[in-house]
Scaffold this motif. Structure first.
Motif, PDB file in Angstrom:
ATOM      1  N   LEU A  89       0.985  -1.238   0.084  1.00 19.86           N
ATOM      2  CA  LEU A  89       0.138   0.024  -0.159  1.00 19.86           C
ATOM      3  C   LEU A  89       0.884   1.215   0.200  1.00 19.86           C
ATOM      4  N   ARG A  90       1.867   1.103   0.838  1.00 21.03           N
ATOM      5  CA  ARG A  90       2.693   2.579   0.945  1.00 21.03           C
ATOM      6  C   ARG A  90       3.515   2.677  -0.584  1.00 21.03           C
ATOM      7  N   LYS A  91       4.078   1.586  -1.239  1.00 19.54           N
ATOM      8  CA  LYS A  91       4.636   1.568  -2.465  1.00 19.54           C
ATOM      9  C   LYS A  91       3.588   2.028  -3.649  1.00 19.54           C
ATOM     10  N   ALA A  92       2.376   1.597  -3.382  1.00 21.25           N
ATOM     11  CA  ALA A  92       1.298   1.899  -4.172  1.00 21.25           C
ATOM     12  C   ALA A  92       1.040   3.572  -4.340  1.00 21.25           C
ATOM     13  N   LEU A  93       0.864   3.973  -3.047  1.00 21.78           N
ATOM     14  CA  LEU A  93       0.663   5.268  -2.904  1.00 21.78           C
ATOM     15  C   LEU A  93       1.799   6.261  -2.996  1.00 21.78           C
ATOM     16  N   THR A  94       3.023   6.023  -2.810  1.00 20.01           N
ATOM     17  CA  THR A  94       4.066   7.138  -2.542  1.00 20.01           C
ATOM     18  C   THR A  94       5.042   6.652  -3.479  1.00 20.01           C
ATOM     19  N   GLY A  95       5.144   5.430  -4.117  1.00 18.50           N
ATOM     20  CA  GLY A  95       6.365   4.918  -5.037  1.00 18.50           C
ATOM     21  C   GLY A  95       7.641   4.907  -4.054  1.00 18.50           C
ATOM     22  N   MET A  96       7.268   4.670  -2.799  1.00 14.18           N
ATOM     23  CA  MET A  96       8.748   4.687  -1.942  1.00 14.18           C
ATOM     24  C   MET A  96       8.359   3.599  -1.009  1.00 14.18           C
ATOM     25  N   GLU A  97       9.607   3.023  -0.630  1.00 14.19           N
ATOM     26  CA  GLU A  97       9.427   1.886   0.484  1.00 14.19           C
ATOM     27  C   GLU A  97       9.522   2.341   1.766  1.00 14.19           C
ATOM     28  N   ARG A  98      10.047   3.562   1.960  1.00  6.73           N
ATOM     29  CA  ARG A  98       9.963   3.913   3.352  1.00  6.73           C
ATOM     30  C   ARG A  98       9.531   5.631   3.277  1.00  6.73           C
ATOM     31  N   GLY A  99       9.248   6.227   4.629  1.00  8.30           N
ATOM     32  CA  GLY A  99       8.748   7.519   4.505  1.00  8.30           C
ATOM     33  C   GLY A  99       8.254   7.752   5.779  1.00  8.30           C
ATOM     34  N   PRO A 100       7.407   8.845   5.660  1.00  2.00           N
ATOM     35  CA  PRO A 100       6.572   9.326   6.844  1.00  2.00           C
ATOM     36  C   PRO A 100       5.516   8.300   7.478  1.00  2.00           C
ATOM     37  N   GLU A 101       4.963   8.362   8.538  1.00  2.00           N
ATOM     38  CA  GLU A 101       4.034   7.730   8.861  1.00  2.00           C
ATOM     39  C   GLU A 101       2.718   7.668   7.869  1.00  2.00           C
ATOM     40  N   MET A 102       2.362   6.672   7.467  1.00  3.58           N
ATOM     41  CA  MET A 102       1.221   6.629   6.696  1.00  3.58           C
ATOM     42  C   MET A 102       0.032   7.461   6.827  1.00  3.58           C
ATOM     43  N   ALA A 103      -0.222   7.446   8.481  1.00  2.62           N
ATOM     44  CA  ALA A 103      -1.570   7.998   8.853  1.00  2.62           C
ATOM     45  C   ALA A 103      -1.453   9.652   8.691  1.00  2.62           C
ATOM     46  N   THR A 104      -0.155  10.020   8.959  1.00  2.00           N
ATOM     47  CA  THR A 104      -0.266  11.447   8.815  1.00  2.00           C
ATOM     48  C   THR A 104       0.111  12.078   7.177  1.00  2.00           C
ATOM     49  N   LEU A 105       0.573  11.068   6.492  1.00  2.00           N
ATOM     50  CA  LEU A 105       0.880  11.403   5.046  1.00  2.00           C
ATOM     51  C   LEU A 105      -0.462  11.109   4.129  1.00  2.00           C
ATOM     52  N   LEU A 106      -1.308  10.150   4.389  1.00  4.90           N
ATOM     53  CA  LEU A 106      -2.339  10.020   3.766  1.00  4.90           C
ATOM     54  C   LEU A 106      -3.402  11.057   3.415  1.00  4.90           C
ATOM     55  N   PRO A 107      -3.811  11.941   4.688  1.00  2.08           N
ATOM     56  CA  PRO A 107      -4.363  13.096   4.482  1.00  2.08           C
ATOM     57  C   PRO A 107      -4.227  14.147   3.701  1.00  2.08           C
ATOM     58  N   LEU A 108      -2.739  14.129   3.218  1.00  6.21           N
ATOM     59  CA  LEU A 108      -2.050  15.230   2.606  1.00  6.21           C
ATOM     60  C   LEU A 108      -1.863  14.896   1.067  1.00  6.21           C
ATOM     61  N   LEU A 109      -2.266  13.528   0.912  1.00 12.57           N
ATOM     62  CA  LEU A 109      -2.079  13.114  -0.462  1.00 12.57           C
ATOM     63  C   LEU A 109      -3.330  13.800  -1.463  1.00 12.57           C
ATOM     64  N   GLN A 110      -3.103  14.851  -2.357  1.00 12.51           N
ATOM     65  CA  GLN A 110      -4.018  15.439  -3.019  1.00 12.51           C
ATOM     66  C   GLN A 110      -4.792  14.647  -3.971  1.00 12.51           C
ATOM     67  N   VAL A 111      -4.087  13.733  -4.686  1.00 13.60           N
ATOM     68  CA  VAL A 111      -4.713  12.931  -5.775  1.00 13.60           C
ATOM     69  C   VAL A 111      -5.716  12.093  -5.050  1.00 13.60           C
ATOM     70  N   ILE A 112      -5.316  11.435  -3.944  1.00 11.29           N
ATOM     71  CA  ILE A 112      -6.188  10.413  -3.347  1.00 11.29           C
ATOM     72  C   ILE A 112      -7.347  11.114  -2.456  1.00 11.29           C
ATOM     73  N   ARG A 113      -7.135  12.443  -2.169  1.00 14.37           N
ATOM     74  CA  ARG A 113      -8.180  13.056  -1.670  1.00 14.37           C
ATOM     75  C   ARG A 113      -9.286  13.416  -2.426  1.00 14.37           C
ATOM     76  N   ALA A 114      -8.624  13.712  -3.684  1.00 11.46           N
ATOM     77  CA  ALA A 114      -9.804  13.904  -5.021  1.00 11.46           C
ATOM     78  C   ALA A 114     -10.643  12.785  -5.206  1.00 11.46           C
ATOM     79  N   ARG A 115      -9.883  11.712  -5.410  1.00 12.60           N
ATOM     80  CA  ARG A 115     -10.423  10.522  -5.435  1.00 12.60           C
ATOM     81  C   ARG A 115     -11.432   9.984  -4.403  1.00 12.60           C
ATOM     82  N   GLY A 116     -11.021  10.534  -3.070  1.00 11.50           N
ATOM     83  CA  GLY A 116     -11.729  10.082  -2.008  1.00 11.50           C
ATOM     84  C   GLY A 116     -13.056  10.957  -2.300  1.00 11.50           C
TER      85      GLY A 116
END
Length: 441
Positions: free
Chosen positions: A414-441
């Motif tokens: 799920l992380r790799k599909a959403l961010t293209g990366m294997e590591r990074g921020p906590e997804m709980a804090t990053l997901l609300p900021l992903l504008q493309v996903i927000r638009a889909r939601g």
């Protein structure tokens, strides 16, 4: 009252070696509640440039090394001329006319004879007529201070007890043939008249200090307390001299190094105390003791500044970085959650732009062939927006129940599909900021 000074020449930009001297003098003055003077050593009209004077001030202000007053040696030439006249009257100042080639030949001859290569004082034997002839032929000579050939001793704040035989040192040139006043006398006059009580500088100045002590005493001044810090080397012990151009403070600033990271490193580097990130100048001042520094060459690695910079940034509230967050393009209404997400995942403020681009534009998904059906099923289960800090947990719980996946096999695809990366921020804090996903939601 304790008075210190930093006396850079405006012939280039301040580098990390200069900073070490400036910072030590600043901290000594501040810890004692004394005075810190910024003294511009601009007696060389050919090489001194006003743009460098401005750059020195900018760099000092960037670091928070605020001076109590500023002095310029170019405005004090009459004071140096007066001191020179006094030395002449005392018989401690004499004119010499040797060319650089002649001096070099003398040094080589002395070395071949097993003697120290010091000036032989031949000029003291010249008659007035011979001096006039040499002036007519070569122009004005240089003016040398006549050292008393005795041991010069002082207790150095870093090096301990120092004893130098003045007979092993050449009589120093204080004024050049073209009339330019050199640092050796200008510094003595300034330190004496400005009441400087403590002087910290590089160990390459030890011989200068010995000669300056005699000049100070000849002029009736009081010697300050001297301390000579070790010189910096590269991380492998190599000389820094050829790299100093790339270690200018403005270059480090350009690379995103934070002032407190740089100051925290330089306030401890070469001492018996461990390097620790300090939160403010008051902590640096309280913990500083020049006597805890050693004489051995000190290794400096610019890369050490970046973990300290990252750690410093993690401690800052949004208010301290609001301009940088705005410059990265983050809308004001998202600044707070964006900083909460990004602060743990940046090395410098320059990294903010990349994180906002990920949030704004999304990333090329990384999806393994065996995960494609899983990702399609997971995306179909994504809740309707708007997203918040609970969305990631709610979503992954639903995906786990529907697919049976758990742990790394659930979260990593799920992380790799959403961010293209294997590591990074906590997804709980990053997901609300992903504008493309927000638009889909």
């Amino acid at each position: 009252m304790t008075t210190t000074r930093f006396a850079p020449s405006p012939t280039g930009y301040i580098h990390v070696g200069n900073l070490r001297t400036a910072l030590m003098n600043y901290l000594i003055a501040r810890k004692a509640g004394g005075t810190f003077i910024l003294r511009i050593d601009d007696t060389d009209p050919e090489r001194s440039k006003e743009e460098y004077v401005d750059a020195i001030k900018q760099d000092m202000e960037w670091l928070g090394l605020h001076w109590d007053r500023i002095e310029r040696q170019s405005e004090r030439l009459d004071r140096y001329a007066e001191a020179a006249d006094k030395l002449r009257e005392m018989g401690r100042f004499y004119e010499a006319f040797e060319t650089p080639t002649e001096l070099d030949l003398k040094r080589k001859k002395q070395l071949n004879m097993g003697k120290p290569p010091v000036y032989d004082r031949a000029a003291l034997n010249l008659s007035d007529a011979e001096k006039e002839a040499l002036r007519a032929e070569r122009g004005n000579g240089v003016w040398r201070f006549k050292l008393d050939h005795e041991r010069i001793e002082w207790n150095d704040g870093i090096l301990g007890d120092i004893s130098i035989d003045a007979a092993s040192v050449s009589d120093p040139v204080l004024i050049r043939g073209d009339g330019q006043v050199l640092y050796t006398i200008a510094s003595v006059v300034d330190d004496t008249e400005m009441g400087v009580t403590d002087v910290v500088r590089g160990s390459d100045h030890v011989t200068n200090t010995a000669t300056q002590i005699q000049i100070i005493e000849a002029l009736g001044g009081t010697c300050p307390r001297f301390a000579h810090h070790s010189l910096l080397t590269g991380p492998q012990g190599e000389a820094l001299s050829k790299r100093l151009g790339t270690l200018a403070l403005r270059d480090l600033r350009e690379q995103g190094v934070q002032p407190m990271a740089l100051l925290s490193l330089m306030a401890r580097l070469g001492s018996s105390d461990p390097v620790e990130l300090r939160s403010d100048m008051a902590e640096l001042i309280e913990g500083f003791d020049v006597n805890r520094f050693g004489a051995a060459p000190t290794k400096f690695d610019v890369q050490d500044l970046f973990p300290l910079t990252a750690k410093h940034l993690q401690s800052l509230p949004l208010a301290d970085v609001a301009d940088a967050v705005a410059e990265a393009g983050v809308p004001a209404e998202l600044a707070e959650p964006f900083w909460a997400m990004a602060r743990e995942n940046i090395t410098t403020l320059g990294d903010l732009k990349g994180w906002w681009e990920l949030c704004r534009d999304g990333a090329e998904p990384l999806i393994a062939d065996e995960d494609r059906d899983f990702i399609a099923e997971a995306v179909a289960l994504l809740p309707e927006g708007p997203f918040d800090g609970e969305t990631w947990g709610t979503w992954t719980k639903a995906v786990k129940e529907a697919t049976g996946r758990k742990g790394k096999s659930l979260f990593m695809p799920l992380r790799k599909a959403l961010t293209g990366m294997e590591r990074g921020p906590e997804m709980a804090t990053l997901l609300p900021l992903l504008q493309v996903i927000r638009a889909r939601g």
